[in-house]
Design an enzyme around this catalytic site. Structure first.
Site, PDB file in Angstrom:
ATOM      1  N   LYS A   1      -3.366  -0.393   8.503  1.00 51.91           N
ATOM      2  CA  LYS A   1      -2.072  -0.294   9.186  1.00 51.91           C
ATOM      3  C   LYS A   1      -0.921  -0.341   8.190  1.00 51.91           C
ATOM      4  O   LYS A   1      -1.076  -0.747   7.042  1.00 51.91           O
ATOM      5  CB  LYS A   1      -1.915  -1.418  10.211  1.00 51.91           C
ATOM      6  CG  LYS A   1      -2.783  -1.241  11.441  1.00 51.91           C
ATOM      7  CD  LYS A   1      -2.583   0.109  12.124  1.00 51.91           C
ATOM      8  CE  LYS A   1      -1.222   0.266  12.766  1.00 51.91           C
ATOM      9  NZ  LYS A   1      -1.052   1.618  13.363  1.00 51.91           N
TER      10      LYS A   1
ATOM     11  N   HIS B   1       3.262   5.981   9.567  1.00 55.57           N
ATOM     12  CA  HIS B   1       4.033   6.289  10.779  1.00 55.57           C
ATOM     13  C   HIS B   1       5.515   5.934  10.587  1.00 55.57           C
ATOM     14  O   HIS B   1       6.078   5.098  11.291  1.00 55.57           O
ATOM     15  CB  HIS B   1       3.461   5.544  11.984  1.00 55.57           C
ATOM     16  CG  HIS B   1       2.021   5.869  12.283  1.00 55.57           C
ATOM     17  ND1 HIS B   1       1.628   7.094  12.784  1.00 55.57           N
ATOM     18  CD2 HIS B   1       0.893   5.131  12.150  1.00 55.57           C
ATOM     19  CE1 HIS B   1       0.310   7.090  12.948  1.00 55.57           C
ATOM     20  NE2 HIS B   1      -0.155   5.932  12.568  1.00 55.57           N
TER      21      HIS B   1
ATOM     22  N   TYR C   1      -2.183   4.125   6.784  1.00 55.98           N
ATOM     23  CA  TYR C   1      -1.323   4.704   7.827  1.00 55.98           C
ATOM     24  C   TYR C   1       0.092   4.145   7.650  1.00 55.98           C
ATOM     25  O   TYR C   1       0.265   2.953   7.389  1.00 55.98           O
ATOM     26  CB  TYR C   1      -1.828   4.329   9.224  1.00 55.98           C
ATOM     27  CG  TYR C   1      -3.065   5.065   9.662  1.00 55.98           C
ATOM     28  CD1 TYR C   1      -3.048   6.443   9.850  1.00 55.98           C
ATOM     29  CD2 TYR C   1      -4.253   4.384   9.913  1.00 55.98           C
ATOM     30  CE1 TYR C   1      -4.183   7.132  10.264  1.00 55.98           C
ATOM     31  CE2 TYR C   1      -5.392   5.058  10.325  1.00 55.98           C
ATOM     32  CZ  TYR C   1      -5.358   6.429  10.498  1.00 55.98           C
ATOM     33  OH  TYR C   1      -6.478   7.098  10.910  1.00 55.98           O
TER      34      TYR C   1
ATOM     35  N   ARG D   1      -9.623  -4.139  11.506  1.00 60.60           N
ATOM     36  CA  ARG D   1     -10.170  -3.077  10.670  1.00 60.60           C
ATOM     37  C   ARG D   1      -9.906  -3.382   9.192  1.00 60.60           C
ATOM     38  O   ARG D   1      -9.034  -4.179   8.864  1.00 60.60           O
ATOM     39  CB  ARG D   1      -9.530  -1.735  11.037  1.00 60.60           C
ATOM     40  CG  ARG D   1      -9.933  -1.205  12.402  1.00 60.60           C
ATOM     41  CD  ARG D   1      -9.152   0.035  12.785  1.00 60.60           C
ATOM     42  NE  ARG D   1      -7.751  -0.256  13.044  1.00 60.60           N
ATOM     43  CZ  ARG D   1      -6.838   0.666  13.357  1.00 60.60           C
ATOM     44  NH1 ARG D   1      -7.178   1.937  13.402  1.00 60.60           N
ATOM     45  NH2 ARG D   1      -5.588   0.318  13.589  1.00 60.60           N
TER      46      ARG D   1
ATOM     47  N   ASP E   1       2.627   5.003  18.130  1.00 59.89           N
ATOM     48  CA  ASP E   1       2.795   4.834  16.683  1.00 59.89           C
ATOM     49  C   ASP E   1       3.892   5.733  16.138  1.00 59.89           C
ATOM     50  O   ASP E   1       4.482   5.435  15.095  1.00 59.89           O
ATOM     51  CB  ASP E   1       1.482   5.135  15.953  1.00 59.89           C
ATOM     52  CG  ASP E   1       0.511   3.966  15.969  1.00 59.89           C
ATOM     53  OD1 ASP E   1       0.973   2.829  15.800  1.00 59.89           O
ATOM     54  OD2 ASP E   1      -0.694   4.187  16.160  1.00 59.89           O
TER      55      ASP E   1
ATOM     56  N   GLU F   1      -1.877   9.755   8.033  1.00 56.73           N
ATOM     57  CA  GLU F   1      -1.634  10.610   9.198  1.00 56.73           C
ATOM     58  C   GLU F   1      -0.987  11.946   8.880  1.00 56.73           C
ATOM     59  O   GLU F   1      -0.893  12.808   9.763  1.00 56.73           O
ATOM     60  CB  GLU F   1      -0.793   9.868  10.253  1.00 56.73           C
ATOM     61  CG  GLU F   1       0.675   9.687   9.915  1.00 56.73           C
ATOM     62  CD  GLU F   1       0.968   8.441   9.092  1.00 56.73           C
ATOM     63  OE1 GLU F   1       2.155   8.134   8.908  1.00 56.73           O
ATOM     64  OE2 GLU F   1       0.003   7.785   8.637  1.00 56.73           O
TER      65      GLU F   1
END
Length: 371
Positions: free
Chosen positions: A75, A96, A94, A15, A270, A118
């Protein structure tokens, strides 16, 4: 503002944080966008498309991190990327963080402004930047689980839908949020027996009104989870506490008493996972076995359908990216409390309460840094 798009380097992650159309949204407003060469070629987004959208191509991620005022990714930054972040630089991706003390420490050390997709909230509630990937992951969970129930993949050799004269399998879905609902939609389509558990009676009532006797809705508690999991052939874990570590709802003891060859898919991995036996895996080696139960715990499931995921993600993220570029992070967050909720680490401080509590940092309110 100078905005940078590096190529993702996590295992099997194809991605990209910005599509050419997203780049055009920025360049048309006078911002400069640096794109690492071949950032999107694996999913059919060519360098020529980025150039046509107004981007400037650069050879390495090092150049992106050195020059960009805001880095847009998908990511969480890997250790070598964390080392390239600098004081005052915006990282928009993101993160996490709650189950990841090493990354959190690296981001605190960097002094960067780290905004997590997120934890950005929406005007109507929910987590709109997490939702599209949760939709993808929820749908993929049934696909992955069904494949690993095959004997050649280590499973019990079960066809979820059964055939005439042979009973279908039993799918249990823990959590009726975005992941669980999308998993349930796919599960119903397989013809399997489907049970979905959640603590919200209102949510279970909504699902019952739509799906009726095609699913069983069960109020989630320890007893209900135990009964459902022990009868399941496939269990999907889709429980999320925003920004915090996922609760361990399925114990190691319970896993040990499941059917041999059953499969669990931990979509919450995650955030640390909701099965006590879970640990993160990759697309290269997606599963492991504990007490005869196949565990599928890939930490970037939507990366397997990277083109679909990229466009779905960009639809949700580009609005805030434009606001950050136009206004700068402080004014953008003063103007938008939902974007402010995405600020997790800022100038060496942890600004998201669940992360601070999970990892033992002092919690600093974001408002104190927005002057």
């Amino acid at each position: 503002m100078i905005v940078g798009l590096p190529k993702e380097i996590k295992n099997h992650e194809y991605r990209v944080g910005l599509t050419p159309s997203s780049v055009r949204e920025l360049t048309s407003r006078g911002h400069k966008v640096l794109v690492q060469k071949n950032a999107g070629t694996e999913i059919g987004l060519s360098d020529d498309q980025y150039v046509a959208a107004g981007a400037q191509l650069v050879d390495t991620a090092k150049e992106i991190f050195a020059l960009a005022e805001m880095v847009v990714k998908v990511k969480e930054p890997q250790p070598e990327e964390c080392a390239m972040l600098r004081q005052g630089q915006i990282l928009y991706t993101y993160l996490h963080l709650a189950p990841d003390p090493e990354q959190t420490a690296a981001l605190v050390k960097s002094g960067a402004i780290c905004i997590a997709y997120e934890t950005i909230t929406g005007a109507n509630g929910g987590l709109p930047l997490l939702a599209p990937m949760s939709e993808v992951a929820g749908r993929m969970a049934i696909q992955a689980g069904a494949a690993h129930l095959e004997k050649s993949k280590g499973g019990m050799g079960l066809l979820l839908g059964g055939v005439p004269g042979v009973a279908p399998g039993h799918i249990v879905i823990i959590g009726a949020g975005v992941v669980g609902t999308n998993a349930m939609q796919m599960a119903v389509g397989t013809g399997a027996r489907v049970t979905i558990l959640d603590k919200s009676i209102d949510r279970l009532r909504q699902l019952d009104l739509v799906y009726g006797n095609r699913i069983a809705t069960v109020y989630s508690n320890a007893q209900a989870i135990e009964e459902a999991v022990l009868s399941a052939d496939l269990v999907i874990g889709g429980v999320l506490v925003p920004g915090a570590a996922a609760p361990k709802l399925v114990t190691r003891d319970l896993i040990s008493r499941m059917k041999p060859g059953a499969v669990v898919v931990d979509v919450a991995i995650d955030q640390g996972g909701c099965f006590e036996t879970s640990h993160a895996t990759t697309h290269a080696e997606p599963t492991f076995v504990v007490d005869g139960v196949i565990h599928y715990c890939v930490a970037n499931m939507p990366g397997a359908v990277a083109r679909t995921s990229t466009f779905a993600l960009n639809n949700a993220t580009i609005g805030h990216a434009v606001a950050l570029a136009e206004k700068g992070w402080q004014r953008a967050m003063r103007d938008d409390m939902h974007l402010k909720n995405g600020l997790n680490v800022c100038q060496g401080k942890v600004t998201y309460q669940a992360v601070a509590q999970a990892l033992g940092y002092e919690y600093v309110k974001a408002d104190t840094l927005l002057s």
